[in-house]
Design an enzyme around this catalytic site. Structure first.
Site, PDB file in Angstrom:
ATOM      1  N   GLY A  15       0.789  -1.228   0.000  1.00 11.65           N
ATOM      2  CA  GLY A  15       0.000   0.000   0.000  1.00 11.65           C
ATOM      3  C   GLY A  15       0.822   1.278   0.000  1.00 11.65           C
ATOM      4  O   GLY A  15       0.342   2.319   0.463  1.00 11.65           O
ATOM      5  N   SER A  16       2.022   1.230  -0.570  1.00  9.18           N
ATOM      6  CA  SER A  16       2.802   2.476  -0.603  1.00  9.18           C
ATOM      7  C   SER A  16       2.167   3.491  -1.553  1.00  9.18           C
ATOM      8  O   SER A  16       2.231   4.701  -1.308  1.00  9.18           O
ATOM      9  CB  SER A  16       4.266   2.210  -0.966  1.00  9.18           C
ATOM     10  OG  SER A  16       4.373   1.761  -2.287  1.00  9.18           O
ATOM     11  N   ASN A  17       1.524   3.012  -2.611  1.00 12.59           N
ATOM     12  CA  ASN A  17       0.806   3.957  -3.480  1.00 12.59           C
ATOM     13  C   ASN A  17      -0.429   4.512  -2.781  1.00 12.59           C
ATOM     14  O   ASN A  17      -0.750   5.691  -2.918  1.00 12.59           O
ATOM     15  CB  ASN A  17       0.426   3.283  -4.798  1.00 12.59           C
ATOM     16  CG  ASN A  17       1.596   3.241  -5.760  1.00 12.59           C
ATOM     17  OD1 ASN A  17       1.975   4.256  -6.340  1.00 12.59           O
ATOM     18  ND2 ASN A  17       2.210   2.076  -5.898  1.00 12.59           N
ATOM     19  N   ARG A  67     -14.382 -16.477 -10.477  1.00 10.93           N
ATOM     20  CA  ARG A  67     -14.012 -15.069 -10.570  1.00 10.93           C
ATOM     21  C   ARG A  67     -15.253 -14.173 -10.530  1.00 10.93           C
ATOM     22  O   ARG A  67     -15.262 -13.131  -9.896  1.00 10.93           O
ATOM     23  CB  ARG A  67     -13.299 -14.851 -11.902  1.00 10.93           C
ATOM     24  CG  ARG A  67     -11.952 -14.233 -11.764  1.00 10.93           C
ATOM     25  CD  ARG A  67     -11.333 -14.092 -13.145  1.00 10.93           C
ATOM     26  NE  ARG A  67     -10.131 -14.886 -13.251  1.00 10.93           N
ATOM     27  CZ  ARG A  67      -9.018 -14.655 -12.580  1.00 10.93           C
ATOM     28  NH1 ARG A  67      -8.937 -13.641 -11.743  1.00 10.93           N
ATOM     29  NH2 ARG A  67      -7.966 -15.416 -12.728  1.00 10.93           N
ATOM     30  N   MET A  92      -3.959  -7.234  -6.839  1.00 15.46           N
ATOM     31  CA  MET A  92      -3.365  -8.277  -7.684  1.00 15.46           C
ATOM     32  C   MET A  92      -4.370  -9.368  -8.055  1.00 15.46           C
ATOM     33  O   MET A  92      -4.096 -10.561  -7.913  1.00 15.46           O
ATOM     34  CB  MET A  92      -2.131  -8.861  -6.998  1.00 15.46           C
ATOM     35  CG  MET A  92      -1.066  -7.819  -6.690  1.00 15.46           C
ATOM     36  SD  MET A  92      -0.558  -6.814  -8.111  1.00 15.46           S
ATOM     37  CE  MET A  92       0.575  -7.941  -8.884  1.00 15.46           C
ATOM     38  N   ILE A  94      -7.174 -10.327 -11.338  1.00 10.53           N
ATOM     39  CA  ILE A  94      -7.722  -9.948 -12.638  1.00 10.53           C
ATOM     40  C   ILE A  94      -9.224  -9.789 -12.472  1.00 10.53           C
ATOM     41  O   ILE A  94      -9.890 -10.673 -11.919  1.00 10.53           O
ATOM     42  CB  ILE A  94      -7.375 -11.013 -13.702  1.00 10.53           C
ATOM     43  CG1 ILE A  94      -5.859 -11.033 -13.894  1.00 10.53           C
ATOM     44  CG2 ILE A  94      -8.102 -10.725 -15.009  1.00 10.53           C
ATOM     45  CD1 ILE A  94      -5.365 -12.099 -14.861  1.00 10.53           C
ATOM     46  N   ASN A 109      -5.640   2.378 -12.842  1.00  6.75           N
ATOM     47  CA  ASN A 109      -4.685   1.396 -12.316  1.00  6.75           C
ATOM     48  C   ASN A 109      -3.282   1.951 -12.494  1.00  6.75           C
ATOM     49  O   ASN A 109      -3.034   2.746 -13.405  1.00  6.75           O
ATOM     50  CB  ASN A 109      -4.830   0.085 -13.102  1.00  6.75           C
ATOM     51  CG  ASN A 109      -3.869  -0.992 -12.631  1.00  6.75           C
ATOM     52  OD1 ASN A 109      -3.674  -1.177 -11.421  1.00  6.75           O
ATOM     53  ND2 ASN A 109      -3.252  -1.697 -13.556  1.00  6.75           N
ATOM     54  N   HIS A 111       0.541   0.486 -13.196  1.00  6.48           N
ATOM     55  CA  HIS A 111       1.217  -0.744 -13.615  1.00  6.48           C
ATOM     56  C   HIS A 111       2.708  -0.461 -13.724  1.00  6.48           C
ATOM     57  O   HIS A 111       3.103   0.558 -14.295  1.00  6.48           O
ATOM     58  CB  HIS A 111       0.652  -1.221 -14.960  1.00  6.48           C
ATOM     59  CG  HIS A 111       1.255  -2.504 -15.400  1.00  6.48           C
ATOM     60  ND1 HIS A 111       0.923  -3.717 -14.835  1.00  6.48           N
ATOM     61  CD2 HIS A 111       2.212  -2.772 -16.325  1.00  6.48           C
ATOM     62  CE1 HIS A 111       1.638  -4.679 -15.397  1.00  6.48           C
ATOM     63  NE2 HIS A 111       2.429  -4.130 -16.300  1.00  6.48           N
ATOM     64  N   SER A 138       3.142   3.194 -15.428  1.00  7.14           N
ATOM     65  CA  SER A 138       2.064   3.825 -16.204  1.00  7.14           C
ATOM     66  C   SER A 138       0.787   3.856 -15.374  1.00  7.14           C
ATOM     67  O   SER A 138       0.429   2.847 -14.758  1.00  7.14           O
ATOM     68  CB  SER A 138       1.745   3.003 -17.464  1.00  7.14           C
ATOM     69  OG  SER A 138       2.898   2.732 -18.225  1.00  7.14           O
ATOM     70  N   LEU A 146      -6.626  -6.789 -20.058  1.00  8.88           N
ATOM     71  CA  LEU A 146      -5.657  -6.582 -18.976  1.00  8.88           C
ATOM     72  C   LEU A 146      -4.569  -5.571 -19.368  1.00  8.88           C
ATOM     73  O   LEU A 146      -3.899  -5.728 -20.393  1.00  8.88           O
ATOM     74  CB  LEU A 146      -5.008  -7.929 -18.623  1.00  8.88           C
ATOM     75  CG  LEU A 146      -4.017  -7.904 -17.470  1.00  8.88           C
ATOM     76  CD1 LEU A 146      -4.729  -7.646 -16.147  1.00  8.88           C
ATOM     77  CD2 LEU A 146      -3.219  -9.196 -17.405  1.00  8.88           C
ATOM     78  N   ASP A 147      -4.407  -4.555 -18.520  1.00  9.62           N
ATOM     79  CA  ASP A 147      -3.320  -3.563 -18.669  1.00  9.62           C
ATOM     80  C   ASP A 147      -3.321  -2.899 -20.046  1.00  9.62           C
ATOM     81  O   ASP A 147      -2.252  -2.510 -20.555  1.00  9.62           O
ATOM     82  CB  ASP A 147      -1.942  -4.204 -18.408  1.00  9.62           C
ATOM     83  CG  ASP A 147      -1.826  -4.777 -17.001  1.00  9.62           C
ATOM     84  OD1 ASP A 147      -2.473  -4.240 -16.079  1.00  9.62           O
ATOM     85  OD2 ASP A 147      -1.099  -5.767 -16.825  1.00  9.62           O
ATOM     86  N   GLU A 176       6.207   6.116  -9.044  1.00  6.55           N
ATOM     87  CA  GLU A 176       4.768   5.826  -8.931  1.00  6.55           C
ATOM     88  C   GLU A 176       4.132   6.774  -7.917  1.00  6.55           C
ATOM     89  O   GLU A 176       3.037   7.286  -8.119  1.00  6.55           O
ATOM     90  CB  GLU A 176       4.549   4.377  -8.489  1.00  6.55           C
ATOM     91  CG  GLU A 176       4.930   3.348  -9.548  1.00  6.55           C
ATOM     92  CD  GLU A 176       4.564   1.930  -9.134  1.00  6.55           C
ATOM     93  OE1 GLU A 176       4.317   1.674  -7.946  1.00  6.55           O
ATOM     94  OE2 GLU A 176       4.509   1.068 -10.026  1.00  6.55           O
TER      95      GLU A 176
END
Ligand code: GAR
Length: 214
Positions: A15-17, A67, A92, A94, A109, A111, A138, A146-147, A176
């Site tokens: 959780g640093s972001n 899912r 983390m 999908i 997001n 990445h 990014s 995805l991404d 980031e």
């Protein structure tokens, strides 16, 4: 947007972001983090949220759960907060198309690569193995692929001879923490939009490598 933007942050780990965005909110991002949701009960980001008196929830996957079953529980947890923006910060898992479709243009997001390079996992090692001289992170809008959503902002870092994935990841992380709060601020001020699959800042189309001032 005049009132403060209601932000829900999804995490799985350190959780640093999240912390960078919490700190940014204290410095007037025009955003309020109204909830932090983790799929991991031991994610350190939950402790960070508690320290800042932010409400938290854990949505842990059951064994053999599909899912889409998981994502419908996640959707209920997210909707409880009535967010304007969903921020994936090291979440983390999908996400299903059904989940993503609920929040098109409202979910971003970060990445750890210069997209479109290195979608998926192990991005730092892959950049090193490829002999890349630069790497980075990014921030992009989330779409079902995805991404692959439109890039909003990238930050580049050099790759030095002898770097290992840990050292390189630290260098990327530092960047980031600079770019993610800025993007949250753009969104919360109503400056950033996704229209027909493309990202716009102040009505100007953002190019494939993200916003770059002239
Ligand atoms: C960040 O480096 C982020 O780019 C990455 O997970 C890390 C989370 O760090 N995200 C992904 O790999 C998503 N595909 P943090 O928990 O310290 O913010």
């Amino acid at each position: 947007m005049s009132s403060s933007c209601r932000v829900v942050v999804l995490i799985s780990g350190n959780g640093s972001n999240l912390q960078a965005i919490i700190d940014g909110c204290d410095d007037n991002l025009n955003a309020d983090i109204v909830g932090v949701i983790s799929n991991k009960p031991d994610a350190y980001g939950l402790i960070r949220a508690h320290h800042s008196e932010i409400d938290t929830s854990c949505v842990i996957a059951y064994k053999n759960e599909s899912r889409s079953e998981y994502d419908s529980r996640l959707l209920a947890a997210v909707n409880k907060y009535q967010p304007d923006l969903i921020v994936l910060a090291g979440f983390m898992r999908i996400l299903t198309d059904e989940f993503v479709s609920q929040f098109l243009g409202k979910m971003i997001n970060i990445h750890p690569s210069l997209l479109p390079k290195y979608t998926g996992l192990n991005t730092h090692q892959r950049a090193i193995d490829a002999g890349d001289l630069e790497h980075g992170a990014s921030v992009h809008f989330v779409i079902p692929q995805l991404d692959a959503g439109p890039v909003i902002l990238q930050a580049k870092v050099p790759v030095y001879t002898g770097d290992d994935a840990t050292v390189l990841a630290e260098r990327v992380h530092e960047q980031e923490h600079a770019i993610y709060p800025l993007v949250v601020k753009w969104f919360s001020l109503g400056r950033l939009k996704m229209l027909e699959g493309k990202a716009y800042l102040d009505g100007q189309l953002i190019g494939p490598s993200g916003y770059a001032p002239d």
